[in-house]
Design a protein around this motif. Structure first.
Motif: not given
Ligand SMILES: O=c1ccn([C@@H]2O[C@H](COP(=O)(O)OP(=O)(O)O[C@H]3O[C@H](CO)[C@@H](O)[C@H](O)[C@H]3O)[C@@H](O)[C@H]2O)c(=O)[nH]1
Ligand SMILES: [Mn+2]
Length: 735
Positions: A150, A228, A230, A233, A246, A248, A250, A392, A395
């Motif tokens: 990630f 970030h 992210g 998580q 997960i 994300e 980006l 979001s 996501e």
């Protein structure tokens, strides 16, 4: 000749190979030769009283029948080679702003054997396609749920702001930064480019350094965590086999903000790790692909889908397969040139190439399980969902689609998406897509479209081929058997071609028979072929010479060197002796319900020593694999039988003349020549990569045992003996 659909000028042109009359003559003559061989075998069966010779004869008859029928199957991909030429300018002229959205899926499974820096180079190369950026979305599926991967992708999303404009400005090829900077070690000649080149290169190297440091530490530096959301998580409880879903985003392509340095929009970039739990079967790459299909349908819903493995960077920014690290003479035969230059063009002539995982484009509809409908116009624009939702919310929605339970009681993995349960999910999915009426075509541009990493050791190559051939054999024994499932749906040629791949692994049995029984018979002076003066000698000589010459010219035409062809012959033998037998055994164990399917991910990195030997084209043994014990035993058996046969014939004048044993001498001699690297690795080499002494001793002992088995006197019982050896070996490997 045909072309693309629709109005105006065609988008591509199709050409059939010319001069096929010579090929067809060759085909007919070999077929006639094979028929004569069968007749000879049938009418000359030795009397049962002869003991060993009778058994050996029946066995060789069976082996030859198998090879002949298999040879006929392989002609399906040679009958009608077809080539495609595209007209790219016409495409952009005709569609302009109506080009479809393209979603690109990259899969990775393990940050150790698939280093994050390699993965993001693949990602960056596909992000930099020459295609309208707002229509491009790139998804990375990370089956290990690794924070390191990630983090690398986050770094890539930043570096893309410099890399994409640089690629566009200077029409850079290839668009994988690592490959590009390696190719252009010195800075480019033009000054304008040189400045940008230096700046981009140093940006890349800084990023590479940060990613390498994190990889070595095994964790992401604390200061990055804050940069970030992210990272929240991840916690210490997450393992590759046990983590939540997960997603994300980006880069959200819909945003106005993420402009790159030259005021371009960047393509959408998404990180995805589907939920994994220890007791939930995740179906390997097929499971990852189906999760990607669902997640992307919420986010970009592109009509066209391209899938690449994490090691297969785009080498050609205009087309949207091949291998990068192939040495000059392709020591392990991993360039798969015969497949890409011969088979696939032939397949294109009989209904379309197979789906071979990386580097294939599909319409979303056909992957989703839809039947082809000639009346409904091809849908190139799919409705984009969730246009209003913010990142979001998207996501969160996406995460619900990739939980462990999402697929239960659905058609996913059966009628929808990629099929589960096969180690070659791509081939079986492709077959069912073709059976639903869809056509595939093969485009092989002069600048190769994708470059991937091939295994750099013999063991890795053999294991990869074991997975492929095992998967293919399972298809044959399943309801997807090409002749049954494809009945009335695909052309005969295509059924034959699929069957040719499906039956790779059973070819091991007749091959093993030849390289064990022929030398043993030679050593005992038992002739299994006609005398040179006999008329029956002709078909054998013709078939062997003609097919070998054909294979040589085909390989040279496909771009092999002479030595490359010879190496390919060796790998042909090694796969049949050491890889396919295990595929056969495992397939039967799986049919009996003893074994579960597995997917051994191919390593993409090797240590320095190993890589060096690979570059020098020195065969890598080194490990204590049972595969090598088989190879070494057969190499030893052939050499001692050859020496003893020749000795008794020439010096001691036994067995009458050489005339009746010539074919066996030639076969045995060829096996010995092909095995030279094995003898070297046992007796001559020093240093790493040689065959371990224990394997050398075992193989000599086994070869002497087989050598000592009597074949003439009591016949049948004695001949069964050497097979017990191989069986034992199999069992030991499985343990
Ligand atoms: O549980 C898994 C296992 C593998 N992979 C990915 O699948 C790809 C292929 O794996 P690899 O070990 O490189 O296998 P290869 O034999 O090189 O792959 C070929 O053969 C496979 C089927 O056996 C196809 O899936 C591939 O697309 C095709 O390139 C890689 O990107 C992996 O990261 C996953 O995402 N999840
Ligand atoms: Mn691979």
């Amino acid at each position: 000749m045909g072309g693309g659909v629709g109005d105006g000028e065609v988008l591509f042109e199709t050409k059939r190979a010319k001069g096929r009359i010579w090929y067809k003559l060759y085909f007919c003559s070999v077929l006639a030769g094979l028929c004569m061989i069968w007749v000879y075998r049938a009418i000359q069966i030795p009397g049962g009283g002869g003991g060993g010779r009778w058994w050996a004869w029946i066995g060789i008859f069976g082996a030859e029948l198998w090879f002949s029928l298999y040879w006929i199957l392989t002609q399906a991909v040679r009958w009608n080679p077809t080539y495609r030429y595209t007209f790219k300018e016409r495409l952009s002229q005709r569609y302009q702003d109506k080009l479809p959205n393209v979603d690109i899926f990259v899969c990775t499974a393990d940050p150790v054997i698939e280093p994050p820096i390699m993965v993001i180079n693949t990602v960056l190369s596909v992000m930099a396609y020459q295609y309208p950026v707002e229509k491009l979305s790139v998804y990375l599926s990370d089956d290990s749920g690794s924070e390191l991967t990630f983090y690398a992708l986050l770094e890539a999303s930043r570096f893309a702001k410099a890399w994409l404009p640089f690629c566009k400005k200077f029409k850079v090829e290839p668009r994988s930064p690592a490959a590009y900077f390696e190719e252009t070690l010195a800075s480019p000649r033009e000054r304008a480019e040189a400045v940008d080149w230096l700046a981009t290169k140093s940006l890349y190297e800084e990023m590479e350094n940060r990613i390498d440091v994190a990889a070595k530490l095994g964790r992401v530096p604390a200061d990055q965590h804050k940069q970030h959301k992210g990272f929240s998580q991840w916690n210490s409880a997450i393992t590759p086999r046990d983590h939540q879903a997960i997603v994300e985003i980006l880069i959200d392509g819909r945003d106005e903000k993420p402009l790159d340095d030259e005021e371009f929009v960047l393509p959408t970039l998404v990180y995805m790790a589907r939920e994994k739990r220890p007791f939930h079967h995740h179906n390997f790459k097929a499971g990852a692909m189906n999760s990607l299909l669902r997640v992307s349908s919420e986010i970009s819903n592109g009509a066209i889908i391209l899938n690449v493995d994490c090691d297969m960077y785009s080498n050609n920014s205009e087309t949207e397969r091949c291998t990068i690290n192939i040495t000059k003479n392709d020591i392990y035969g991993n360039s798969l040139r015969l497949m890409t230059e011969v088979d696939f063009h032939g397949l294109d002539g009989v209904g379309g190439p197979l789906y071979t995982g990386s580097g294939c484009f599909h319409r979303r509809e056909c992957l989703m399980g839809k039947e082809y409908d000639a009346n409904s116009k091809a849908q190139l624009e799919l409705i984009r969902k969730n246009l209003e939702a913010n990142t979001s919310i998207l996501e969160e929605k996406a995460k619900h689609l990739i939980t462990c339970s999402y697929e239960s009681n659905t058609e996913w993995g059966k009628e929808m998406g990629l099929k589960y349960g096969s180690p070659v999910e791509d081939v079986i999915t492709g077959l069912s897509i073709q059976c639903r009426g869809w056509k595939s075509i093969y485009f092989n541009p002069s600048r190769i479209g994708f470059l991937g990493v091939a295994p750099v050791t013999l063991a890795q190559t053999l294991v990869q081929h074991k997975r492929w051939s095992e998967g293919d054999l399972q298809i044959f024994f399943s309801k997807y058997c090409p002749f049954i499932f494809g009945h009335g749906k695909i052309k005969l040629g295509l059924k034959m071609a699929y069957t040719m791949y499906c039956l790779w692994s059973p070819c091991s049995l007749p091959t093993l028979y030849h390289v064990v029984i022929l030398p043993m018979a030679l050593r005992h002076g038992i002739s299994l072929y006609p005398n040179i003066n006999s008329i029956w000698f002709m078909p054998f000589a013709y078939v062997i010479a003609a097919t070998k010459l054909y294979s040589l010219s085909e390989s040279l035409w496909a771009g092999y060197t002479l030595k490359g062809w010879w190496n390919e012959q060796r790998m042909w033998l090694f796969k049949r002796l050491a890889s396919y037998p295990f595929a056969v055994v495992d397939t039967f164990l799986k049919l009996l319900g003893v074994n579960k399917s597995a997917f051994v991910v191919t390593a993409k990195v090797a240590d320095k020593e190993v890589s060096k030997r690979y570059e020098q084209e020195i065969m890598e043994f080194g490990s204590h694999s049972l595969m090598f014990t088989i190879l070494a035993t057969i190499a030893m058996l052939n050499v001692i039988c050859l020496v003893s046969g020749v000795k008794r014939m020439v010096w001691e004048g036994e067995f009458g003349s050489l005339d009746s044993l010539l074919v066996q001498l030639v076969v045995c001699g060829t096996v010995v020549l092909v095995n030279i690297p094995v003898y070297e690795a046992m007796f001559l080499r020093s240093g790493g990569g040689r065959i371990p002494n224990s394997i050398t001793f075992t193989s000599i002992a086994l070869a002497i045992l087989a050598y000592a088995v009597p074949m003439r006197q009591t016949g049948s019982a004695s001949l069964v003996f050497p097979w017990h050896q191989t069986e034992k070996t199999h069992k030991a490997l499985l343990e």
